[in-house]
Every structure is written in C-alpha cells, then in structure tokens.
Design an enzyme around this catalytic site. Structure first.
Site, PDB file in Angstrom:
ATOM      1  N   ASP A 139       2.535   3.276  -1.623  1.00  0.00           N
ATOM      2  CA  ASP A 139       1.807   2.022  -1.787  1.00  0.00           C
ATOM      3  C   ASP A 139       2.853   0.911  -1.953  1.00  0.00           C
ATOM      4  O   ASP A 139       3.397   0.719  -3.026  1.00  0.00           O
ATOM      5  CB  ASP A 139       0.889   2.103  -3.013  1.00  0.00           C
ATOM      6  CG  ASP A 139       0.212   0.778  -3.289  1.00  0.00           C
ATOM      7  OD1 ASP A 139      -0.666   0.744  -4.179  1.00  0.00           O
ATOM      8  OD2 ASP A 139       0.555  -0.222  -2.638  1.00  0.00           O
ATOM      9  N   LYS A 180      -0.349  -8.385   0.173  1.00  0.00           N
ATOM     10  CA  LYS A 180       0.404  -9.504  -0.400  1.00  0.00           C
ATOM     11  C   LYS A 180       1.243 -10.266   0.637  1.00  0.00           C
ATOM     12  O   LYS A 180       0.714 -11.039   1.422  1.00  0.00           O
ATOM     13  CB  LYS A 180       1.241  -9.006  -1.594  1.00  0.00           C
ATOM     14  CG  LYS A 180       0.366  -8.475  -2.759  1.00  0.00           C
ATOM     15  CD  LYS A 180       1.194  -8.023  -3.930  1.00  0.00           C
ATOM     16  CE  LYS A 180       0.361  -7.299  -4.955  1.00  0.00           C
ATOM     17  NZ  LYS A 180      -0.314  -8.174  -5.924  1.00  0.00           N
ATOM     18  N   TYR A 202      -0.623   1.118 -10.237  1.00  0.00           N
ATOM     19  CA  TYR A 202      -1.920   0.502  -9.933  1.00  0.00           C
ATOM     20  C   TYR A 202      -2.042   0.396  -8.429  1.00  0.00           C
ATOM     21  O   TYR A 202      -1.094  -0.029  -7.749  1.00  0.00           O
ATOM     22  CB  TYR A 202      -2.016  -0.887 -10.551  1.00  0.00           C
ATOM     23  CG  TYR A 202      -3.298  -1.642 -10.233  1.00  0.00           C
ATOM     24  CD1 TYR A 202      -3.301  -2.719  -9.344  1.00  0.00           C
ATOM     25  CD2 TYR A 202      -4.513  -1.261 -10.801  1.00  0.00           C
ATOM     26  CE1 TYR A 202      -4.469  -3.400  -9.049  1.00  0.00           C
ATOM     27  CE2 TYR A 202      -5.687  -1.947 -10.515  1.00  0.00           C
ATOM     28  CZ  TYR A 202      -5.662  -3.007  -9.639  1.00  0.00           C
ATOM     29  OH  TYR A 202      -6.823  -3.689  -9.321  1.00  0.00           O
TER      30      TYR A 202
HETATM   31  P1  KE4 Z   1      -5.383  -6.192  -4.142  1.00  0.00           P
HETATM   32  O1  KE4 Z   1      -6.680  -5.436  -3.917  1.00  0.00           O
HETATM   33  O2  KE4 Z   1      -5.347  -6.901  -5.473  1.00  0.00           O
HETATM   34  O3  KE4 Z   1      -5.010  -7.088  -2.950  1.00  0.00           O
HETATM   35  O4  KE4 Z   1      -4.199  -5.103  -4.165  1.00  0.00           O
HETATM   36  C1  KE4 Z   1      -4.282  -4.041  -5.091  1.00  0.00           C
HETATM   37  C2  KE4 Z   1      -2.882  -3.501  -5.321  1.00  0.00           C
HETATM   38  C3  KE4 Z   1      -2.516  -2.320  -4.697  1.00  0.00           C
HETATM   39  N1  KE4 Z   1      -1.282  -1.806  -4.857  1.00  0.00           N
HETATM   40  C4  KE4 Z   1      -0.357  -2.434  -5.627  1.00  0.00           C
HETATM   41  C5  KE4 Z   1       1.002  -1.827  -5.775  1.00  0.00           C
HETATM   42  C6  KE4 Z   1      -0.684  -3.651  -6.283  1.00  0.00           C
HETATM   43  O5  KE4 Z   1       0.253  -4.253  -7.058  1.00  0.00           O
HETATM   44  C7  KE4 Z   1      -1.961  -4.202  -6.122  1.00  0.00           C
HETATM   45  C8  KE4 Z   1      -2.393  -5.473  -6.813  1.00  0.00           C
HETATM   46  N2  KE4 Z   1      -1.458  -6.037  -7.717  1.00  0.00           N
HETATM   47  C9  KE4 Z   1      -2.001  -6.829  -8.808  1.00  0.00           C
HETATM   48  C10 KE4 Z   1      -0.808  -7.405  -9.577  1.00  0.00           C
HETATM   49  N3  KE4 Z   1      -0.232  -6.463 -10.417  1.00  0.00           N
HETATM   50  C11 KE4 Z   1      -2.932  -7.886  -8.346  1.00  0.00           C
HETATM   51  C12 KE4 Z   1      -3.202  -8.990  -9.354  1.00  0.00           C
HETATM   52  C13 KE4 Z   1      -4.643  -8.978  -9.797  1.00  0.00           C
HETATM   53  O6  KE4 Z   1      -5.232  -7.884  -9.938  1.00  0.00           O
HETATM   54  O7  KE4 Z   1      -5.168 -10.097 -10.017  1.00  0.00           O
END
Ligand code: KE4
Length: 430
Positions: free
Chosen positions: A239, A267, A144
C-alpha cells in the site's frame, strides 16, 4: 492570533456535518481546541478563515508534494475543465496517467484508477482473494489502509488518533479473516503463516508506515517478508498510497528493492484531486472486470479533471532536482529538531523518510504500534498549539506524518525550527 471565524464556522458546521468535519482527523480531537477552517493554500502556506498564515506540513496528508496551488497543476486542471467534468466514458488522459504510473512502477503491467486510497486497497484485497482462491489477509498493527470493513482492525491514522481499536458496525465475521501482526516482526509473520497455512491470500503492508506517525522498516524486514510470501505463494500487496512518488519518482518498494505482486497508490497521483489506483502484472490484473470475474467499478473513476491534475503532478516530478530539494530540506528540519530537543533535554525521536517526518514525544525509537502508543500525546497537544500560535501547521495528531513540499524553502525550515524551539520550551516547562 484570532480564531473567531474558525470558531463560528465550526459551530455552524457541527449542525450539518458529523463532528463538523468530513474526515475524523480534521476534528482536532487528540489536540483539543477548535479545528481551523482553511480558506486558501499558496505554495508552502495555508491561510485560515481569520487570515492567519501558516507554514503547512499537512499538505492535505500527502497529495500536495508540489505545494498548494502549483501553477502547472492549476493550469492543466482548468484546461481540462474547459472540456467538461466527466463523461462516463474513457478519455485519453487515463492512458497518459497510467503510462506515467507504469514508468515509475515496473512491477505494474496494468492499472485500474479509482477515487480514493480506500477503494484501491479494498479492490486489491478482493483481487488477491480471487487470484489465490484464499480468504485470509495479514495486516500490520498501526498500518492504515482506508476504511474498508475488514481492514478496520488495529488500524492507524484517525483510528489511532481516536484510540479506536476497531469500528462499530463491522461484524466479527468480517474481520475474522484479518490477521494482525506487529510491524517489523518477521518472526510473528512466519508464525501466522504457519498457523494459517494454505489459507492466506495476501500480506498487506505500508512498506514505510505513515499512519502511526512515520515508522521505518528494520534492516532486511521487507526483503525477508518478500522472500517468505514468495516461498509460501502468498501475494504481497504494497500500500503505497502515501509513500508512492514521495521519496523518489517511484515507491518505497524501489528504495527497499522489493517487488510486490500488487501496488496501491493514491494521494500524489491525483495532484490534489480524488484519485486512487491499484496495479499488478497482467496475469493478476486481467482477473478484474470486464476481462475477469472480479467486479469493481466507479462512476467517476479515471475522472478527466483528476487525471489532468495527476498528469501535471507526475510530469513535474520527473525532475529529480525536486526530490533532492525536498529530501534535503526535510533532513535539515530533522537535524534541527534533534539538536533543539537534545539541548532542551526533551526525549524525542525524529523519524525521516524522504520528505516525510514525524517528531515523536517518546523516549524510545518507534518501531511499531506498541512503541508508537508510548508517545506522550498530551505533550504533543501542547506542542501542536504552540506551533500553531507560532505560524506553523503540523498534522493535529502524534500519529500522523508531516510532509515537506517542493515549495518549502530554507527560510521556512528556519522559521519552523524557531517555532519548534518555542514549542519544545513550552512543553519542557510542563
Ligand atoms: P483515502 O481513502 O483516505 O484516499 O486513502 C486511505 C489510505 C490508504 N492507505 C494509506 C497508506 C493511507 O495513508 C491512506 C489515508 N491516509 C490518511 C492520512 N493518514 C488520510 C487522512 C484522513 O483520513 O483524513
């Protein structure tokens, strides 16, 4: 334990917020029941609206490696706040945080801060396409990378949790240039490169995926991927939004000794405030506006409050003893889970990387999207609520990773394993 206030808040929230939440995974869809509303976090603990206290293993899905309300992060954030919130102009803190990121990631000459991991990866893909003058992107099923249109194909995290193979509103034409291959399958990558020869801009990967639950790269997989992309003159985008600064003061790229062309972060670098970043060698990054033709912008990018929280967090993480502590605790948790599952004849796989851990209800090792999908999500749902009733807060999905913070203690791990014992027993009786 009463959850009445959470129930009432959720009912109210559903009148105004889609599904009562601002991010789908928080809706508890895959575990059922009413999502808990949290009113405070303190160290390794969160307290819900009904004043129930939990040992927290969500840690905001990764940012809070120092735990909730870390005093140094709080002090730095409040101090920055006293000067104002945002200026629409550059501030010194952006330089300081960029230097800390570069110190940890030698493959990065220049950084661009954005406001989320989604923005970081979306921008990195645009940059890769401009730099290579090619359009196709290879991604791995179950990984993701945020919710950019062209990456919402067999993605992990909330999409996997909700069993959504793709997203409505994303035209076929947009994902036509996104090629999906199984994680850990270097042969499939090689075939895709052959099939789409000279059309591929980049391979995008979570080096250690955390969005199918935690999955580890097979031996030499990442090294072979690097060799393959280098020989085909294809950019490798790591990523590390989740894995950056997680296992050590660096990324999975250091642990597995690979040098990506572009790195995406998020994060932890924001210390709980909204920050994402992408970085690469100058030859690539200098294509981004205002130096080059790749446009990317953001009203609150490099926000001084967020920068201050990130600086305080990364500065503290330069103390290697923090990583020793949290990685050891996570190892103890994993060993305890394995022992209890074996003693109770429950088929489980416990994956660990640094202070990331996922207990899978699965009778085979989870190595990719296909094996992750074989996990028993009903058992997980039963397990999840028993953990909640026992005062432990795991992520509300089999396909999310648990995080241990610097504020977790041996006692918290012992407490958690007692709850795990009760939860596994209740699942075992199903
Ligand atoms: P954000 O746009 O949510 O800040 O980041 C996206 C993203 C990009 N790359 C990786 C490897 C990620 O894990 C994420 C976001 N992770 C999720 C948790 N699995 C965010 C939690 C959510 O969507 O509420």
């Amino acid at each position: 334990m009463s959850y009445n206030k959470s129930k009432a808040l959720f009912e109210e929230a559903c009148k105004h917020l889609v599904g009562g939440v601002n991010s789908p995974v928080r809706a508890f869809k895959s575990v059922g029941g009413t999502p808990l509303f949290i009113k405070r976090g303190e160290g390794a603990y969160i307290i819900d609206a009904d004043d129930n206290k939990y040992v927290d293993f969500v840690c905001s899905y990764g940012p809070l490696i120092l735990g909730h309300n870390d005093p140094d992060v709080k002090e730095a954030t409040i101090k920055a706040l006293e000067n104002g919130t945002t200026f629409g102009a550059s501030t010194e803190n952006e330089i300081v945080l960029a230097e800390l990121v570069k110190e940890a990631f030698p493959a990065i000459d220049k950084v661009r801060f954005v406001n989320s991991g989604t923005e970081a990866v979306m921008s990195a893909i645009r940059l890769a396409r401009a730099f290579t003058k090619k359009n196709k992107i290879i991604k791995f099923a179950g990984c993701y990378h945020g919710h950019s249109d062209f990456l919402l194909a067999q993605a992990g995290s909330g999409m996997l949790t909700l069993s959504l193979p793709g997203s409505a509103g994303v035209p076929e034409s947009v994902v036509a240039d996104t090629i999906i291959v199984p994680y850990n399958d270097i042969e499939a990558v090689s075939q895709a490169l052959e099939k789409h020869k000279d059309q591929i801009a980049a391979v995008l990967i979570e080096p250690v995926p955390g969005n199918m639950g935690l999955v580890l790269p097979e031996k030499d997989f990442l090294q072979k991927l690097r060799e393959l992309t280098t020989s085909e003159k294809i950019l490798l985008i790591c990523d590390e939004v989740m894995s950056g600064f997680r296992q050590s003061f660096g990324g999975a790229q250091h642990f597995y000794n690979i040098t990506p062309d572009i790195t995406c972060l998020g994060k932890i670098i924001g210390g709980g405030m909204p920050v994402g970043a992408y970085g690469a060698r100058a030859e690539i990054m200098d294509m981004v506006a205002p130096l080059g033709p790749v446009y990317q912008a953001g009203t609150l990018s490099g926000n001084p409050i967020a920068m201050a929280a990130g600086i305080a967090t990364l500065t503290k993480l330069k103390d290697k003893s923090i990583y020793k502590h949290i990685n050891n605790l996570t190892g103890q948790l994993a060993e305890g889970m394995r022992r209890i599952a074996n003693e109770n004849h429950i088929k489980m796989q416990i994956a660990v990387f640094g202070s990331m851990i996922t207990p899978f209800f699965n009778d085979q090792r989870v190595t990719d999207y296909t094996t992750a999908l074989k996990s028993d999500t009903e058992k997980f749902a039963q397990f999840f609520w028993t953990m909640i009733h026992n005062g432990v807060y795991p992520p509300p999905s089999q396909f999310e990773t648990w995080f241990v913070s610097a504020k977790h203690s041996e006692q918290d791990i012992e407490f958690t394993l007692k709850a795990f014992q009760s939860s596994v027993n209740s699942v075992g009786q199903q």
